[in-house]
Design a protein around this motif. Sequence first.
Motif, mmCIF file in Angstrom:
data_model
loop_
_atom_site.group_PDB
_atom_site.id
_atom_site.type_symbol
_atom_site.label_atom_id
_atom_site.label_comp_id
_atom_site.label_asym_id
_atom_site.label_seq_id
_atom_site.Cartn_x
_atom_site.Cartn_y
_atom_site.Cartn_z
ATOM 1 N N GLN A 260 0.818 -1.211 0.000
ATOM 2 C CA GLN A 260 0.000 0.000 0.000
ATOM 3 C C GLN A 260 0.853 1.264 0.000
ATOM 4 N N VAL A 261 2.109 1.132 0.397
ATOM 5 C CA VAL A 261 2.975 2.307 0.529
ATOM 6 C C VAL A 261 3.911 2.384 -0.672
ATOM 7 N N LYS A 262 3.824 3.483 -1.391
ATOM 8 C CA LYS A 262 4.695 3.715 -2.541
ATOM 9 C C LYS A 262 5.371 5.067 -2.340
ATOM 10 N N ILE A 263 6.545 5.011 -1.773
ATOM 11 C CA ILE A 263 7.276 6.240 -1.493
ATOM 12 C C ILE A 263 8.743 6.027 -1.838
ATOM 13 N N ASP A 264 9.291 6.937 -2.634
ATOM 14 C CA ASP A 264 10.669 6.862 -3.109
ATOM 15 C C ASP A 264 11.439 8.041 -2.532
ATOM 16 N N LEU A 265 12.464 7.742 -1.742
ATOM 17 C CA LEU A 265 13.240 8.787 -1.090
ATOM 18 C C LEU A 265 14.417 9.258 -1.941
ATOM 19 N N LYS A 266 14.487 8.801 -3.188
ATOM 20 C CA LYS A 266 15.611 9.164 -4.048
ATOM 21 C C LYS A 266 15.765 10.675 -4.213
ATOM 22 N N PRO A 267 14.693 11.453 -4.461
ATOM 23 C CA PRO A 267 14.873 12.906 -4.614
ATOM 24 C C PRO A 267 15.555 13.549 -3.412
ATOM 25 N N LEU A 268 15.208 13.099 -2.208
ATOM 26 C CA LEU A 268 15.833 13.666 -1.016
ATOM 27 C C LEU A 268 17.304 13.289 -0.942
ATOM 28 N N TYR A 269 17.579 11.985 -1.125
ATOM 29 C CA TYR A 269 18.974 11.536 -1.061
ATOM 30 C C TYR A 269 19.811 12.231 -2.132
ATOM 31 N N GLN A 270 19.240 12.381 -3.336
ATOM 32 C CA GLN A 270 19.956 13.020 -4.429
ATOM 33 C C GLN A 270 20.258 14.478 -4.090
ATOM 34 N N CYS A 271 19.272 15.167 -3.530
ATOM 35 C CA CYS A 271 19.462 16.566 -3.161
ATOM 36 C C CYS A 271 20.530 16.680 -2.074
ATOM 37 N N GLU A 331 9.844 11.178 8.444
ATOM 38 C CA GLU A 331 10.968 11.791 9.146
ATOM 39 C C GLU A 331 11.789 10.739 9.891
ATOM 40 N N HIS A 332 11.115 9.766 10.474
ATOM 41 C CA HIS A 332 11.817 8.690 11.190
ATOM 42 C C HIS A 332 12.693 7.888 10.228
ATOM 43 N N ILE A 333 12.165 7.598 9.054
ATOM 44 C CA ILE A 333 12.932 6.845 8.054
ATOM 45 C C ILE A 333 14.137 7.660 7.601
ATOM 46 N N ILE A 334 13.934 8.953 7.358
ATOM 47 C CA ILE A 334 15.033 9.822 6.917
ATOM 48 C C ILE A 334 16.105 9.900 8.002
ATOM 49 N N HIS A 336 16.988 7.675 10.186
ATOM 50 C CA HIS A 336 17.782 6.452 10.316
ATOM 51 C C HIS A 336 18.424 6.008 9.009
ATOM 52 N N SER A 337 18.142 6.695 7.911
ATOM 53 C CA SER A 337 18.744 6.308 6.632
ATOM 54 C C SER A 337 19.775 7.329 6.156
ATOM 55 N N THR A 338 19.989 8.393 6.944
ATOM 56 C CA THR A 338 20.995 9.403 6.598
ATOM 57 C C THR A 338 21.933 9.588 7.780
ATOM 58 N N THR A 339 23.037 10.248 7.505
ATOM 59 C CA THR A 339 24.030 10.514 8.549
ATOM 60 C C THR A 339 24.227 12.010 8.683
ATOM 61 N N ASN A 340 24.150 12.470 9.923
ATOM 62 C CA ASN A 340 24.399 13.886 10.219
ATOM 63 C C ASN A 340 23.510 14.809 9.382
ATOM 64 N N PHE A 341 22.236 14.402 9.238
ATOM 65 C CA PHE A 341 21.284 15.246 8.509
ATOM 66 C C PHE A 341 20.156 15.701 9.427
ATOM 67 N N ARG A 342 19.411 14.743 9.969
ATOM 68 C CA ARG A 342 18.359 15.054 10.936
ATOM 69 C C ARG A 342 18.741 14.441 12.274
ATOM 70 N N THR A 343 18.338 15.094 13.366
ATOM 71 C CA THR A 343 18.599 14.574 14.699
ATOM 72 C C THR A 343 17.278 14.283 15.403
ATOM 73 N N GLN A 344 17.355 13.388 16.384
ATOM 74 C CA GLN A 344 16.146 13.051 17.133
ATOM 75 C C GLN A 344 15.619 14.273 17.872
ATOM 76 N N ALA A 345 16.532 15.133 18.310
ATOM 77 C CA ALA A 345 16.097 16.351 19.014
ATOM 78 C C ALA A 345 15.276 17.253 18.094
ATOM 79 N N GLN A 346 15.686 17.356 16.823
ATOM 80 C CA GLN A 346 14.928 18.168 15.871
ATOM 81 C C GLN A 346 13.532 17.585 15.659
ATOM 82 N N LEU A 347 13.466 16.260 15.519
ATOM 83 C CA LEU A 347 12.163 15.619 15.299
ATOM 84 C C LEU A 347 11.277 15.770 16.530
#
Length: 774
Positions: A260-271, A331-334, A336-347
Amino acid sequence: MAEFDIQQLVLVSDATNDAENLEHLGPTMKDVYRNNKMKPFLDQLGLFIRRKETEIEKMCNSNYQEFVQSVDRLLKVRQGTVDLKDKIYTLNTDVQLAGKELTAKKRELVESKRIQENIATATETLKTCIHFLDLANRVNVQVEARKYYSALRIVDEIQVVHLRSVIQFEFARHMQDCVPILQHAIKDAVTTEMKEWLFSIRTSQKAMGQLAMDRMSARQQRWRDRSSKGFKLKTSHNVNSAVEAAINEESEVDILDADQVKIDLKPLYQCLHIYDELGQRAEFKSNYSEDRRAQAKLTLSSMTSNFNLKDRNTDNFESLLQDIVGFFIVEHIILHSTTNFRTQAQLDELCDVVTGLLLRLLSEGLEKCNDPDMFLNVKLLLMLYIQTMESYNYPVSKLNDLLLTLFRTYTDQLETKFSANFHKLVDEDDYTPMLVENQDEYNLLQMSFRFREERSAARQGFPRTLPFSKVVPYCCEDIKQFVTQFYRFVEGFNQEENEMDELVKDSLDTLLIQHVHSVWLKKLESRNLSQIAQIIINLEYFQGACADFEQMLTEQRSTSDSTKIALQATGLFRETRRSAENRISELVNSKVDDILELAEYEWLPANVQEQHSTYLQELVSFLSVVMSATLQNLPESIRAFVYYDVLEHLANMLHNIFTDPNVKHINQNFVATFDMDVRFLEEFVASFDNANVAMTFLPLRQLITLLLSENTEEYMDPQIRSQHYAQVQPDDVTRMLEKLMTAPVAAATTTQEKTKRRSWGKVLEWGGYKSSST
């Protein structure tokens, strides 16, 4: 020393060539100058020269002939040399003539090669420029094809590799100035695509949120099923607790793997990659954080106009919660799938902002809502939302505080709703035994209200009349719904010890005491005996139902505490039932008093009446109706109590009439007439076939019997007195005999009457009374 240096130079000059001699000459001369031996050195050098000249002269003198021959040879050689020179000159002239043509040809060849080299250089330069321009053009092509990293690599290649080779050209210098512009254009393009992606994922993230909440709902149900089977798995271990998480871990599947979930994080990773390559990650982090914050606020603000709970529809609210959950799952997926981008404190901070907006939205939406069902629906959705967010490690403390606020409001509204329902049931109740038409109705009644029937009643067919009125089962059903809805609301709460169990017990007690009990207590003020009798029956069954309520609370309690729950209302209903019994006696006694006020006795009648007094017929008719009809459905014990109390009151009232201190004189005819009335009542009481009830008239009967006795003196015999007149008060005997003794006596008095009067006098004398007539 100078001589040694000169000798050394001579030896070296003999052994080495001129170049080497020069090499040794330098150090030697340097030593001479350094040691300031120049003059000695020159002197020795002069001596050395003269010595050598002498040696040369000797050598020439000894070899003169050979020297002459050598000179002749040299002269011949000289002539040959001149001839050779002439030939060489002639040859050179010929060569010069031939060389001029060759030189011209050579110049032409060199010019041709230079031109060829220039053409080759120009061609190579053009190829380099064309390749350079092609690379520049490919940047735009790659950007249009959304291959931003390739475009950025091409720009870097142009800048680092190719630009140096064509930097002398104007267009290359212009291109050098355009490199930052191209990089910025690539950054803008990838940022635009990322923002388009942020806008496009709203649909996907809502589907993701819906799926996550559906999964949490299924997870709640699985845990609910497990908890119902294991008594120790109560609310002390809720969903998301360590125990539940360990049990549920096997059944969890990554939400991104769902169809049921169709989400591609490529645009974010690419940016993110492009900004990293440009060394501008900090800028992208800041912009992304602001964009997501604005998007979260926009999501909530867009729902504000459509959010309305007054129409009892929570679809928009549920959709909003799903959208928020999906937003934070992304946001949770982002995170845990990136490094030094988002922090738990920000979320967490963003979650607090959204929670604040959500709280304000709920406060405004529920401000004037008075429907407990709506509060329950909102709570269920909020609990689902909280546990879903909690499973992704987001802070939910503020929402838990909101749940407690909703719970208090819900409890008040639930009490208001059920009290209103009960008031309506009481007002609509006809206070008559409930009629059940068929077995199906009977079965439904047993499901909502457990009651026991006598065997004889249970064998009856249908339609069947039950002792209680319809308000009892309907009220019991409402109370069960109250408890069920209460526990449904508190399900999932993090409580300390049995906090919620105490709350539901106190709330139920409040409902039963302040609303159920108080209404019936007020109804007892009525003077309708049938209504009060039915209330007594209802109270008896409701008192039994309270035990069922206690059992239900014990079974449904949210903790593993096995202590039996006791409701204060149970004892209060018991006391109220006794008050109702007394109220019936009070009303019947009041009616008895009213009828007794009609009693008119002649204290000194000339004759004995032939029949009982007329007011007694009305009294007996009233009591017969009350006993046989009005109180017929009451339990035997209650009827016996009422009978005894009423008849005891009647006997006391008759006793008061009979011994009225305001009456100074009575005669035997009055006593005989009163005896006839009492016998009439005794016959009526005997029809009840109850020995205790029959005993109510015994004191009056013994007093009348004593007064009518032919031998009143027997009262002075202790044995006879204790056997036949134990219930008679001595003061009553004295007072009644005094009235008989002081009554006017007829002129013609019989011997029997005289004997009685003497007997009365003896009793009075024995009792300490001295009559003036004695």
